[in-house]
Scaffold this motif. Structure first.
Motif, PDB file in Angstrom:
ATOM      1  N   SER A  41       9.417  13.340 -43.927  1.00  0.00           N
ATOM      2  CA  SER A  41       9.245  13.585 -42.500  1.00  0.00           C
ATOM      3  C   SER A  41       8.709  14.983 -42.205  1.00  0.00           C
ATOM      4  O   SER A  41       8.250  15.247 -41.108  1.00  0.00           O
ATOM      5  CB  SER A  41      10.569  13.373 -41.762  1.00  0.00           C
ATOM      6  N   SER A  42       8.735  15.878 -43.193  1.00  0.00           N
ATOM      7  CA  SER A  42       8.213  17.233 -43.002  1.00  0.00           C
ATOM      8  C   SER A  42       6.700  17.296 -43.164  1.00  0.00           C
ATOM      9  O   SER A  42       6.095  18.320 -42.877  1.00  0.00           O
ATOM     10  CB  SER A  42       8.874  18.204 -43.990  1.00  0.00           C
ATOM     11  N   GLY A  43       6.077  16.222 -43.648  1.00  0.00           N
ATOM     12  CA  GLY A  43       4.623  16.196 -43.800  1.00  0.00           C
ATOM     13  C   GLY A  43       4.169  16.924 -45.053  1.00  0.00           C
ATOM     14  O   GLY A  43       4.955  17.185 -45.964  1.00  0.00           O
ATOM     15  N   GLY A  44       2.875  17.284 -45.094  1.00  0.00           N
ATOM     16  CA  GLY A  44       2.329  18.009 -46.246  1.00  0.00           C
ATOM     17  C   GLY A  44       2.641  17.310 -47.557  1.00  0.00           C
ATOM     18  O   GLY A  44       2.698  16.091 -47.642  1.00  0.00           O
ATOM     19  N   ALA A  45       2.880  18.092 -48.591  1.00  0.00           N
ATOM     20  CA  ALA A  45       3.215  17.542 -49.898  1.00  0.00           C
ATOM     21  C   ALA A  45       4.610  16.924 -49.910  1.00  0.00           C
ATOM     22  O   ALA A  45       4.956  16.198 -50.843  1.00  0.00           O
ATOM     23  CB  ALA A  45       3.108  18.632 -50.966  1.00  0.00           C
ATOM     24  N   CYS A  46       5.396  17.171 -48.884  1.00  0.00           N
ATOM     25  CA  CYS A  46       6.733  16.561 -48.799  1.00  0.00           C
ATOM     26  C   CYS A  46       6.643  15.040 -48.702  1.00  0.00           C
ATOM     27  O   CYS A  46       7.599  14.344 -49.026  1.00  0.00           O
ATOM     28  CB  CYS A  46       7.508  17.124 -47.612  1.00  0.00           C
ATOM     29  N   ARG A  47       5.495  14.531 -48.277  1.00  0.00           N
ATOM     30  CA  ARG A  47       5.316  13.075 -48.217  1.00  0.00           C
ATOM     31  C   ARG A  47       5.426  12.446 -49.598  1.00  0.00           C
ATOM     32  O   ARG A  47       5.647  11.250 -49.725  1.00  0.00           O
ATOM     33  CB  ARG A  47       3.955  12.737 -47.601  1.00  0.00           C
ATOM     34  N   LEU A  48       5.267  13.259 -50.641  1.00  0.00           N
ATOM     35  CA  LEU A  48       5.310  12.752 -52.012  1.00  0.00           C
ATOM     36  C   LEU A  48       6.698  12.836 -52.627  1.00  0.00           C
ATOM     37  O   LEU A  48       6.902  12.379 -53.756  1.00  0.00           O
ATOM     38  CB  LEU A  48       4.323  13.543 -52.888  1.00  0.00           C
ATOM     39  N   LEU A  49       7.645  13.457 -51.923  1.00  0.00           N
ATOM     40  CA  LEU A  49       8.983  13.676 -52.470  1.00  0.00           C
ATOM     41  C   LEU A  49      10.031  12.861 -51.737  1.00  0.00           C
ATOM     42  O   LEU A  49       9.883  12.555 -50.560  1.00  0.00           O
ATOM     43  CB  LEU A  49       9.349  15.155 -52.398  1.00  0.00           C
ATOM     44  N   ASP A  50      11.087  12.563 -52.451  1.00  0.00           N
ATOM     45  CA  ASP A  50      12.231  11.854 -51.886  1.00  0.00           C
ATOM     46  C   ASP A  50      13.488  12.533 -52.425  1.00  0.00           C
ATOM     47  O   ASP A  50      13.612  12.736 -53.641  1.00  0.00           O
ATOM     48  CB  ASP A  50      12.173  10.387 -52.314  1.00  0.00           C
ATOM     49  N   PHE A  51      14.415  12.883 -51.534  1.00  0.00           N
ATOM     50  CA  PHE A  51      15.625  13.589 -51.954  1.00  0.00           C
ATOM     51  C   PHE A  51      16.400  12.814 -53.021  1.00  0.00           C
ATOM     52  O   PHE A  51      16.905  13.393 -53.974  1.00  0.00           O
ATOM     53  CB  PHE A  51      16.543  13.865 -50.762  1.00  0.00           C
ATOM     54  N   ALA A  52      16.502  11.500 -52.869  1.00  0.00           N
ATOM     55  CA  ALA A  52      17.259  10.685 -53.826  1.00  0.00           C
ATOM     56  C   ALA A  52      16.595  10.684 -55.202  1.00  0.00           C
ATOM     57  O   ALA A  52      17.279  10.751 -56.230  1.00  0.00           O
ATOM     58  CB  ALA A  52      17.415   9.263 -53.302  1.00  0.00           C
ATOM     59  N   VAL A  53      15.279  10.625 -55.256  1.00  0.00           N
ATOM     60  CA  VAL A  53      14.557  10.640 -56.531  1.00  0.00           C
ATOM     61  C   VAL A  53      14.712  12.006 -57.206  1.00  0.00           C
ATOM     62  O   VAL A  53      14.906  12.084 -58.423  1.00  0.00           O
ATOM     63  CB  VAL A  53      13.069  10.270 -56.329  1.00  0.00           C
ATOM     64  N   ILE A  54      14.646  13.067 -56.422  1.00  0.00           N
ATOM     65  CA  ILE A  54      14.853  14.408 -56.985  1.00  0.00           C
ATOM     66  C   ILE A  54      16.251  14.503 -57.583  1.00  0.00           C
ATOM     67  O   ILE A  54      16.428  14.982 -58.713  1.00  0.00           O
ATOM     68  CB  ILE A  54      14.651  15.499 -55.911  1.00  0.00           C
ATOM     69  N   GLU A  55      17.243  14.030 -56.847  1.00  0.00           N
ATOM     70  CA  GLU A  55      18.626  14.079 -57.344  1.00  0.00           C
ATOM     71  C   GLU A  55      18.785  13.223 -58.599  1.00  0.00           C
ATOM     72  O   GLU A  55      19.481  13.617 -59.547  1.00  0.00           O
ATOM     73  CB  GLU A  55      19.589  13.613 -56.261  1.00  0.00           C
ATOM     74  N   ALA A  65      13.718  20.170 -46.182  1.00  0.00           N
ATOM     75  CA  ALA A  65      12.337  20.221 -46.679  1.00  0.00           C
ATOM     76  C   ALA A  65      11.452  20.901 -45.652  1.00  0.00           C
ATOM     77  O   ALA A  65      11.638  20.734 -44.451  1.00  0.00           O
ATOM     78  CB  ALA A  65      11.823  18.814 -46.953  1.00  0.00           C
ATOM     79  N   ALA A  66      10.489  21.678 -46.151  1.00  0.00           N
ATOM     80  CA  ALA A  66       9.507  22.323 -45.281  1.00  0.00           C
ATOM     81  C   ALA A  66       8.141  22.232 -45.947  1.00  0.00           C
ATOM     82  O   ALA A  66       8.027  22.406 -47.158  1.00  0.00           O
ATOM     83  CB  ALA A  66       9.882  23.782 -45.043  1.00  0.00           C
ATOM     84  N   ALA A  67       7.123  21.957 -45.139  1.00  0.00           N
ATOM     85  CA  ALA A  67       5.778  21.763 -45.679  1.00  0.00           C
ATOM     86  C   ALA A  67       4.801  22.751 -45.072  1.00  0.00           C
ATOM     87  O   ALA A  67       5.011  23.273 -43.980  1.00  0.00           O
ATOM     88  CB  ALA A  67       5.306  20.345 -45.390  1.00  0.00           C
ATOM     89  N   SER A  68       3.720  22.965 -45.815  1.00  0.00           N
ATOM     90  CA  SER A  68       2.636  23.824 -45.351  1.00  0.00           C
ATOM     91  C   SER A  68       1.331  23.264 -45.896  1.00  0.00           C
ATOM     92  O   SER A  68       1.270  22.806 -47.038  1.00  0.00           O
ATOM     93  CB  SER A  68       2.859  25.252 -45.848  1.00  0.00           C
ATOM     94  N   ASP A  69       0.303  23.298 -45.082  1.00  0.00           N
ATOM     95  CA  ASP A  69      -1.035  22.890 -45.499  1.00  0.00           C
ATOM     96  C   ASP A  69      -1.991  24.028 -45.199  1.00  0.00           C
ATOM     97  O   ASP A  69      -1.981  24.572 -44.090  1.00  0.00           O
ATOM     98  CB  ASP A  69      -1.500  21.643 -44.729  1.00  0.00           C
ATOM     99  N   LYS A  70      -2.795  24.391 -46.191  1.00  0.00           N
ATOM    100  CA  LYS A  70      -3.815  25.416 -45.988  1.00  0.00           C
ATOM    101  C   LYS A  70      -5.058  24.960 -46.739  1.00  0.00           C
ATOM    102  O   LYS A  70      -5.058  24.944 -47.967  1.00  0.00           O
ATOM    103  CB  LYS A  70      -3.338  26.768 -46.483  1.00  0.00           C
ATOM    104  N   GLY A  71      -6.061  24.577 -46.001  1.00  0.00           N
ATOM    105  CA  GLY A  71      -7.279  24.063 -46.626  1.00  0.00           C
ATOM    106  C   GLY A  71      -6.974  22.809 -47.412  1.00  0.00           C
ATOM    107  O   GLY A  71      -6.382  21.869 -46.897  1.00  0.00           O
TER     108      GLY A  71
END
Length: 182
Positions: A41-55, A65-71
């Motif tokens: 829900s944070s957008g950016g590369a966070c769309r590729l992550l899931d908290f449960a999968v990381i755990e 989660a926090a996302a940033s896009d630059k170029g």
């Protein structure tokens, strides 16, 4: 005469509601409801992550989660709401480099090659600094012309052996990340 009757009736009706006030009813306190929000829900590369999968792969539960896009570069940082470290950072950049260029210009020194991850991949650990613990890093050239890096920054008190163990876990997590979805 009618005016007096009217005034008297009005006065009686207006004062009729001035009797005893109703007593307040005690309501039990309500526990706050926690709603889990997906990293995506944070957008950016966070769309590729899931908290449960990381755990599942690291054994650590993140919830912020926090996302940033630059170029052409998309970044996501995940943390626990209760602590600044450890943190996991995913960076994905569109690129036109090939394997030879990756090996010559991107591949850091002191790395271990990783098989079956993208076109070419590495893993490494970095020593702790005054402000943060050791770092585990996995980088790869994905098959769809994207350069990706997973970087785990440990808490300051963590040992380098912990970061070295995490590189294996990050490799397994990296294999679950679909960079085509960017």
């Amino acid at each position: 005469m009618y005016a007096r009757i009217w005034l008297t009736a009005s006065a009686v009706l207006l004062t009729a509601g001035c009797g005893a006030q109703p007593r307040p009813v005690a309501v039990p306190p309500v526990e706050p409801v926690t709603v889990e929000v997906a990293a995506a829900s944070s957008g950016g590369a966070c769309r590729l992550l899931d908290f449960a999968v990381i755990e599942e792969h690291t054994g650590v539960r993140f919830d912020v989660a926090a996302a940033s896009d630059k170029g052409d570069t998309h970044t996501c940082v995940v943390r626990s709401g209760s602590a600044a470290l450890p943190e996991l950072t995913l960076t994905v950049t569109d690129t036109s480099i090939d394997v030879a260029t990756f090996n010559a210009d991107v591949l850091p020194g002191g790395t271990t090659k990783v098989s079956k991850l993208g076109q070419v991949a590495y893993r490494r650990t970095l020593a702790k600094t005054a402000k943060q613990g050791p770092v585990a890093e996995v980088g790869w050239l994905a098959t769809e012309d994207r350069l990706a890096t997973l970087r785990w920054t440990c808490a300051p008190r963590a040992a380098k052996a912990e970061a070295e163990e995490l590189t294996g876990k990050l490799v397994a997590l990296a294999k679950k990340i679909n960079t085509r979805a960017m």
